[in-house]
Write a protein that holds these residues in place. Structure first.
Motif, PDB file in Angstrom:
ATOM      1  N   ASP A 173      63.476  56.577 -31.145  1.00 47.11           N
ATOM      2  CA  ASP A 173      62.737  56.851 -30.214  1.00 47.11           C
ATOM      3  C   ASP A 173      62.384  55.787 -28.986  1.00 47.11           C
ATOM      4  O   ASP A 173      61.482  54.833 -29.449  1.00 47.11           O
ATOM      5  N   PRO A 174      62.967  55.829 -28.010  1.00 46.01           N
ATOM      6  CA  PRO A 174      62.839  54.583 -27.269  1.00 46.01           C
ATOM      7  C   PRO A 174      61.483  54.492 -26.690  1.00 46.01           C
ATOM      8  O   PRO A 174      60.825  53.415 -26.324  1.00 46.01           O
ATOM      9  N   ARG A 175      60.768  55.780 -26.777  1.00 52.55           N
ATOM     10  CA  ARG A 175      59.309  55.319 -26.318  1.00 52.55           C
ATOM     11  C   ARG A 175      58.377  54.738 -27.421  1.00 52.55           C
ATOM     12  O   ARG A 175      57.562  54.077 -26.796  1.00 52.55           O
ATOM     13  N   ALA A 176      59.002  54.698 -28.468  1.00 53.75           N
ATOM     14  CA  ALA A 176      58.228  53.735 -29.345  1.00 53.75           C
ATOM     15  C   ALA A 176      58.650  52.316 -29.527  1.00 53.75           C
ATOM     16  O   ALA A 176      57.838  51.453 -30.144  1.00 53.75           O
ATOM     17  N   ILE A 177      59.448  51.654 -28.557  1.00 55.16           N
ATOM     18  CA  ILE A 177      59.534  50.491 -28.521  1.00 55.16           C
ATOM     19  C   ILE A 177      58.544  49.537 -28.280  1.00 55.16           C
ATOM     20  O   ILE A 177      57.887  49.672 -27.192  1.00 55.16           O
ATOM     21  N   THR A 178      58.134  48.725 -29.061  1.00 56.82           N
ATOM     22  CA  THR A 178      56.947  47.795 -28.692  1.00 56.82           C
ATOM     23  C   THR A 178      57.277  46.692 -27.466  1.00 56.82           C
ATOM     24  O   THR A 178      58.374  46.140 -27.726  1.00 56.82           O
ATOM     25  N   LEU A 179      56.362  46.699 -26.678  1.00 53.09           N
ATOM     26  CA  LEU A 179      56.543  45.538 -25.708  1.00 53.09           C
ATOM     27  C   LEU A 179      56.282  44.267 -26.334  1.00 53.09           C
ATOM     28  O   LEU A 179      54.726  43.561 -25.795  1.00 53.09           O
TER      29      LEU A 179
END
Length: 154
Positions: A122-128
């Motif tokens: 899920d790309p929304r879960a990529i941490t910054l």
């Protein structure tokens, strides 16, 4: 309200549509119309940048924001919790999922990369996290997928 630098990290976002880079706008997460926000015009590409925030009567900056059009995503918060790409896209008010980025929902393929490596979750879960390079590729990829970014101006 001003920036809180207790937890201060920078990630970078590139977006490509058929190999052409799309600019991540300056001022995402910043109320650029508030008189407490300064606007700068001395950027290399001639675009506006925003910062020097003091004296806002109401909160005028989110802990997750962009100052300029370099693609650098700033997390400047009071707690050491990393933001996610999904939170950034919510701040930007742009749709993001495995199959859609804003109006791009097929038939063009969409791929996500983290530090040059294909990311299939899920790309929304990529941490910054600090110095992470994220590339979103819609349609034909660029000749080279970015693995790192220039953080010298962050």
């Amino acid at each position: 309200m001003k920036e809180n630098l207790t937890y201060h990290v920078h990630a970078h976002l590139d977006v490509f549509v058929d190999g052409v880079p799309i600019t991540v706008p300056a001022g995402i997460g910043i109320n650029i119309d508030d008189p407490g926000v300064q606007r700068f015009t001395d950027t290399p590409d001639g675009s506006f940048a925003y910062g020097g925030i003091t004296g806002c009567r109401t909160p005028c900056i989110s802990p997750l924001h962009t100052h300029d059009t370099t693609g650098i995503l700033h997390t400047e918060s009071a707690t050491p919790e990393p933001n996610t790409l999904g939170q950034f896209f919510t701040e930007w008010d742009v749709r993001l999922s495995n199959s859609c980025v804003e109006q791009y929902c097929g038939p063009k393929p969409i791929a996500f990369y983290v530090n040059g490596t294909l990311y299939t979750q899920d790309p929304r879960a990529i941490t910054l996290t600090d110095h992470k390079e994220i590339a979103i590729v819609i349609g034909t990829p660029p000749s080279k997928i970015p693995e790192t970014a220039d953080f010298s101006t962050a």
